[in-house]
Every structure is written in C-alpha cells, then in structure tokens.
Design an enzyme around this catalytic site. Structure first.
Site, PDB file in Angstrom:
ATOM      1  N   ASP A 122       0.852  -1.202   0.000  1.00 46.75           N
ATOM      2  CA  ASP A 122       0.000   0.000   0.000  1.00 46.75           C
ATOM      3  C   ASP A 122       0.880   1.241   0.000  1.00 46.75           C
ATOM      4  O   ASP A 122       2.009   1.211   0.472  1.00 46.75           O
ATOM      5  CB  ASP A 122      -0.829   0.071   1.292  1.00 46.75           C
ATOM      6  N   ARG A 172      -0.574  -0.650  -8.731  1.00 43.74           N
ATOM      7  CA  ARG A 172      -1.981  -0.384  -8.425  1.00 43.74           C
ATOM      8  C   ARG A 172      -2.168   1.133  -8.463  1.00 43.74           C
ATOM      9  O   ARG A 172      -1.608   1.856  -7.655  1.00 43.74           O
ATOM     10  CB  ARG A 172      -2.319  -0.894  -7.037  1.00 43.74           C
TER      11      ARG A 172
HETATM   12  C1  FAD Z   1      -8.208  -1.802  -4.189  1.00 43.61           C
HETATM   13  C2  FAD Z   1      -7.898  -0.429  -3.633  1.00 43.61           C
HETATM   14  C3  FAD Z   1      -6.703  -0.215  -2.980  1.00 43.61           C
HETATM   15  C4  FAD Z   1      -6.391   1.066  -2.483  1.00 43.61           C
HETATM   16  N1  FAD Z   1      -5.156   1.283  -1.937  1.00 43.61           N
HETATM   17  C5  FAD Z   1      -4.806   2.532  -1.592  1.00 43.61           C
HETATM   18  C6  FAD Z   1      -3.480   2.841  -1.184  1.00 43.61           C
HETATM   19  O1  FAD Z   1      -2.600   1.965  -1.099  1.00 43.61           O
HETATM   20  N2  FAD Z   1      -3.176   4.130  -0.860  1.00 43.61           N
HETATM   21  C7  FAD Z   1      -4.111   5.141  -0.965  1.00 43.61           C
HETATM   22  O2  FAD Z   1      -3.774   6.304  -0.699  1.00 43.61           O
HETATM   23  N3  FAD Z   1      -5.371   4.876  -1.346  1.00 43.61           N
HETATM   24  C8  FAD Z   1      -5.746   3.615  -1.663  1.00 43.61           C
HETATM   25  N4  FAD Z   1      -7.036   3.374  -2.087  1.00 43.61           N
HETATM   26  C9  FAD Z   1      -8.077   4.419  -1.936  1.00 43.61           C
HETATM   27  C10 FAD Z   1      -8.093   5.405  -3.084  1.00 43.61           C
HETATM   28  O3  FAD Z   1      -6.941   6.222  -3.045  1.00 43.61           O
HETATM   29  C11 FAD Z   1      -9.330   6.305  -3.020  1.00 43.61           C
HETATM   30  O4  FAD Z   1      -9.302   7.045  -1.832  1.00 43.61           O
HETATM   31  C12 FAD Z   1     -10.648   5.576  -3.101  1.00 43.61           C
HETATM   32  O5  FAD Z   1     -10.584   4.497  -3.974  1.00 43.61           O
HETATM   33  C13 FAD Z   1     -11.775   6.523  -3.552  1.00 43.61           C
HETATM   34  O6  FAD Z   1     -11.525   7.033  -4.824  1.00 43.61           O
HETATM   35  P1  FAD Z   1     -12.199   6.482  -6.188  1.00 43.61           P
HETATM   36  O7  FAD Z   1     -11.098   6.210  -7.136  1.00 43.61           O
HETATM   37  O8  FAD Z   1     -13.061   5.335  -5.893  1.00 43.61           O
HETATM   38  O9  FAD Z   1     -12.975   7.692  -6.806  1.00 43.61           O
HETATM   39  P2  FAD Z   1     -13.945   8.795  -6.241  1.00 43.61           P
HETATM   40  O10 FAD Z   1     -13.959   9.848  -7.291  1.00 43.61           O
HETATM   41  O11 FAD Z   1     -13.573   9.180  -4.837  1.00 43.61           O
HETATM   42  O12 FAD Z   1     -15.313   8.052  -6.203  1.00 43.61           O
HETATM   43  C14 FAD Z   1     -16.016   7.673  -7.378  1.00 43.61           C
HETATM   44  C15 FAD Z   1     -17.352   7.099  -6.977  1.00 43.61           C
HETATM   45  O13 FAD Z   1     -17.137   5.874  -6.280  1.00 43.61           O
HETATM   46  C16 FAD Z   1     -18.025   5.764  -5.187  1.00 43.61           C
HETATM   47  N5  FAD Z   1     -17.251   5.784  -3.929  1.00 43.61           N
HETATM   48  C17 FAD Z   1     -15.939   6.111  -3.779  1.00 43.61           C
HETATM   49  N6  FAD Z   1     -15.554   5.989  -2.499  1.00 43.61           N
HETATM   50  C18 FAD Z   1     -16.655   5.590  -1.828  1.00 43.61           C
HETATM   51  C19 FAD Z   1     -16.910   5.276  -0.468  1.00 43.61           C
HETATM   52  N7  FAD Z   1     -15.978   5.361   0.456  1.00 43.61           N
HETATM   53  N8  FAD Z   1     -18.153   4.868  -0.149  1.00 43.61           N
HETATM   54  C20 FAD Z   1     -19.126   4.760  -1.067  1.00 43.61           C
HETATM   55  N9  FAD Z   1     -18.947   5.040  -2.376  1.00 43.61           N
HETATM   56  C21 FAD Z   1     -17.739   5.438  -2.754  1.00 43.61           C
HETATM   57  C22 FAD Z   1     -18.969   6.946  -5.279  1.00 43.61           C
HETATM   58  O14 FAD Z   1     -20.061   6.571  -6.055  1.00 43.61           O
HETATM   59  C23 FAD Z   1     -18.145   7.967  -6.011  1.00 43.61           C
HETATM   60  O15 FAD Z   1     -18.923   8.913  -6.682  1.00 43.61           O
HETATM   61  C24 FAD Z   1      -7.350   2.115  -2.602  1.00 43.61           C
HETATM   62  C25 FAD Z   1      -8.548   1.893  -3.268  1.00 43.61           C
HETATM   63  C26 FAD Z   1      -8.826   0.652  -3.787  1.00 43.61           C
HETATM   64  C27 FAD Z   1     -10.107   0.455  -4.521  1.00 43.61           C
END
Ligand code: FAD
Length: 299
Positions: A122, A172
């Site tokens: 991560d 990732r």
């Molecule tokens: C498999 C995986 C591993 C990850 N690893 C890391 C990491 O190592 N380091 C790091 O900094 N971040 C990590 N993240 C988190 C990432 O950085 C984002 O904070 C998170 O994925 C929200 O952003 P988004 O790309 O989904 O888009 P966004 O633009 O935030 O969301 C798009 C849409 O997705 C839905 N959505 C997003 N988040 C949520 C929520 N919490 N609850 C409900 N609906 C939601 C909503 O419909 C939203 O409109 C990881 C995420 C995933 C999926």
C-alpha cells in the site's frame, strides 16, 4: 478525524459506528474475510486481503503482523482461494527500523513465492512515498511477485511511473486517500481523475506491457472505469495485463457489471480490530456515507 486517538477510543466502542462499518467489512476476524473471499470467488471475483492497522510503535507488533500475513498466505493456499495480500509498510515496521521492515517484507514475498501468491504494498501519506518506493525497488529486484500502489493525486507520480515502467512493475493506480497540500498534490478532483486516466494509459502502453508490467485500476469511479475499458478495447489489450480493483461493499453494481463484461476484478477485503482511521478515510471520500452512519444511530 482519522488520526484522532480520543475519538477512536470512543467511536470504536459505539454500537452504531460498529454497525455502520459492517457495510465495508465482512467482520473483524480473518475467518470472516476468508469466508467473504470464498463467496466472491464463486461470483468470479478475486480478492486482496488486508489487516487494518498502521504506524506501529513496537518491533514486536511488526513481527506479529508479519507472522499473521505468513499465516494468511498459508491459509489462502490451503483453501485454494484466489486471494492476494496487501500490506502497509508502517505495519511492517517502517517507522521503527527500515531494514527490519524490508526483512519482514522479504519474508512475505518469499512465502508468497512458495504459495503461488503475490504481495501488494500500500502507499501511505506523502512522507512515506520515497521509503516505500525504495522498499519496492529492493523487493522487486529479487522477485516479480510484489506490486506497489501509486497515487494519482501526487504531481510526482508521473515521474515515478516512468521510472518503474522499465522494471515491468505491477502497479496499483489509486487516486489517493490522504489529505495532502496543494504544493505536492492536485487540489482539484477533475485533475486527479485526468492524471489517473493518463497514467493508467501509460502503464498499458506497449513498452510497459513488453517489460512485463501489470496494472491494477483501483477505482470505484464508473466514468473512469468505462473510459479505461474503451482504451483497453481500442488497443486490444489482453486481460492478463490489467485488473480492476475495488473495496468491499463499495459500488457493487459496477463490480457486477465489470465481471459480466468479462473484465478481471479483485475486491479488497479489510479486516481486523484497528479499523477506525481506515473507516474515517472511507467516510471522507463520500459524505453520503456519513448519512449511512446517522441512519444506523436509529437502526
Ligand atoms: C483496491 C484499492 C486499494 C487502495 N489502496 C490505496 C493505497 O494503497 N493508498 C491510498 O492512498 N489509497 C488507496 N485506495 C483508496 C483510493 O486512493 C481512493 O481514496 C478511493 O478508492 C476513492 O476514490 P475512487 O477512485 O473510488 O474515486 P472517487 O472519485 O472518490 O469516487 C467515485 C465514486 O465511487 C463511489 N465511492 C468512492 N468511495 C466511496 C466510499 N468510500 N463509499 C461509497 N462510495 C464510494 C462513489 O459513487 C463515487 O462517486 C485504494 C482503493 C482501492 C479500490
């Protein structure tokens, strides 16, 4: 709120908070996560397992976490599950001793090699980016069974991607979950989204594929997921070089749609008692989740 110890102490004992968090976690125990992984597998979805916790203060805790993940790799193999692990460097002791952290990571990668598995690293907040990349490069020099998360909200990530492409690195791509200042991170969401798209395309380019790279498209953003699917189809990119990745309980309809369209998908299942900071970041990502918590006060 994610870093507030006073709030963590109280909130994690409160029933309605515990009820709300169950939307994002099948349970606190490894058994709960493994059962959910088996259920996902029946639906054609792979899993990434992560035990919640960060910023440890004692070497013994890092040892405990490392031993736990070694056991997870054994159990996943025994149960014949398609489940990888994802670890935070601070959970393996990065704040305490960099060499110890590397040694712990290496133990996990070695065990993953024995169990036909894979270890994801991560990415945490910005002060950890350089030490985390350093850990990754050292581990990757010894084994291809390790990948790293990169955050599209950081300006520096474009350069980091360029430096990792020739290694055939497994990356990732995420938007980024921490609060970072505009001096180092795009303050506007639209810019983060565009950078995510461009960097993902870069990682799917022919030279990156030839080098042996793998891209995890880790987002719940349906628009971005569809834009990248169109790019993938247009360039006839095989499913062996990319996977979509999402978090348990988030955007289930999109997860189902991708699987039905034949796209490879993994869903990250978090478990463990130390879920508070992680859960706060999930709430911060989407204010609607706070209403879900409020509803549970009365539920
Ligand atoms: C498999 C995986 C591993 C990850 N690893 C890391 C990491 O190592 N380091 C790091 O900094 N971040 C990590 N993240 C988190 C990432 O950085 C984002 O904070 C998170 O994925 C929200 O952003 P988004 O790309 O989904 O888009 P966004 O633009 O935030 O969301 C798009 C849409 O997705 C839905 N959505 C997003 N988040 C949520 C929520 N919490 N609850 C409900 N609906 C939601 C909503 O419909 C939203 O409109 C990881 C995420 C995933 C999926």
């Amino acid at each position: 709120m994610s870093t507030n110890a006073w709030l963590r102490e109280r909130a994690t004992r409160t029933a309605f908070v515990r009820r709300s968090v169950s939307k994002f976690m099948p349970g606190e125990r490894l058994e709960d996560a493994l059962a959910a992984a088996a259920a996902q597998q029946r639906q054609g979805i792979g899993t990434i397992l992560t035990k919640l916790g960060e910023n440890l203060t004692r070497v013994e805790e890092a040892e405990e976490v490392t031993r736990h993940y070694l056991e997870v790799l054994d159990e996943v193999k025994a149960a014949n599950l398609r489940a990888q692990i994802s670890v935070k460097p601070t959970q393996l002791g990065l704040d305490l001793d960099k060499e110890l952290c590397f040694a712990n990571l290496q133990r996990l990668v070695d065990r993953a090699a024995q169990r036909d598995n894979f270890v994801w690293i991560d990415m945490e907040s910005s002060p950890y980016v350089d030490p985390t990349l350093d850990l990754f490069r050292r581990a990757r020099a010894r084994s291809p069974l390790v990948g790293i998360a990169l955050q599209a909200y950081l300006y520096r990530t474009a350069q980091d991607v360029e430096s990792l492409v020739p290694l055939g690195a497994a990356i990732r791509m995420v938007k980024g979950a921490y609060l970072e200042p505009p001096a180092i991170a795009y303050p506007k969401k639209a810019d983060v989204d565009e950078n995510f798209y461009n960097l993902s395309c870069r990682l799917l380019a022919e030279d990156a594929r030839r080098a042996g790279g793998l891209l995890h498209i880790a987002t719940h953003d349906a628009h971005l997921a569809d834009r990248l699917a169109a790019f993938i189809d247009e360039h006839e990119i095989p499913p062996s070089v990319y996977e979509y990745a999402m978090l348990y309980g988030i955007q289930r309809p999109l997860q189902q749609r991708l699987v039905q369209a034949g796209r490879p998908l993994r869903v990250l299942i978090a478990y463990g008692e130390y879920w508070f900071p992680w859960y706060m970041r999930r709430l911060a990502e989407r204010p609607a989740n706070v209403w879900f918590v409020v509803k549970n006060i009365f539920g």
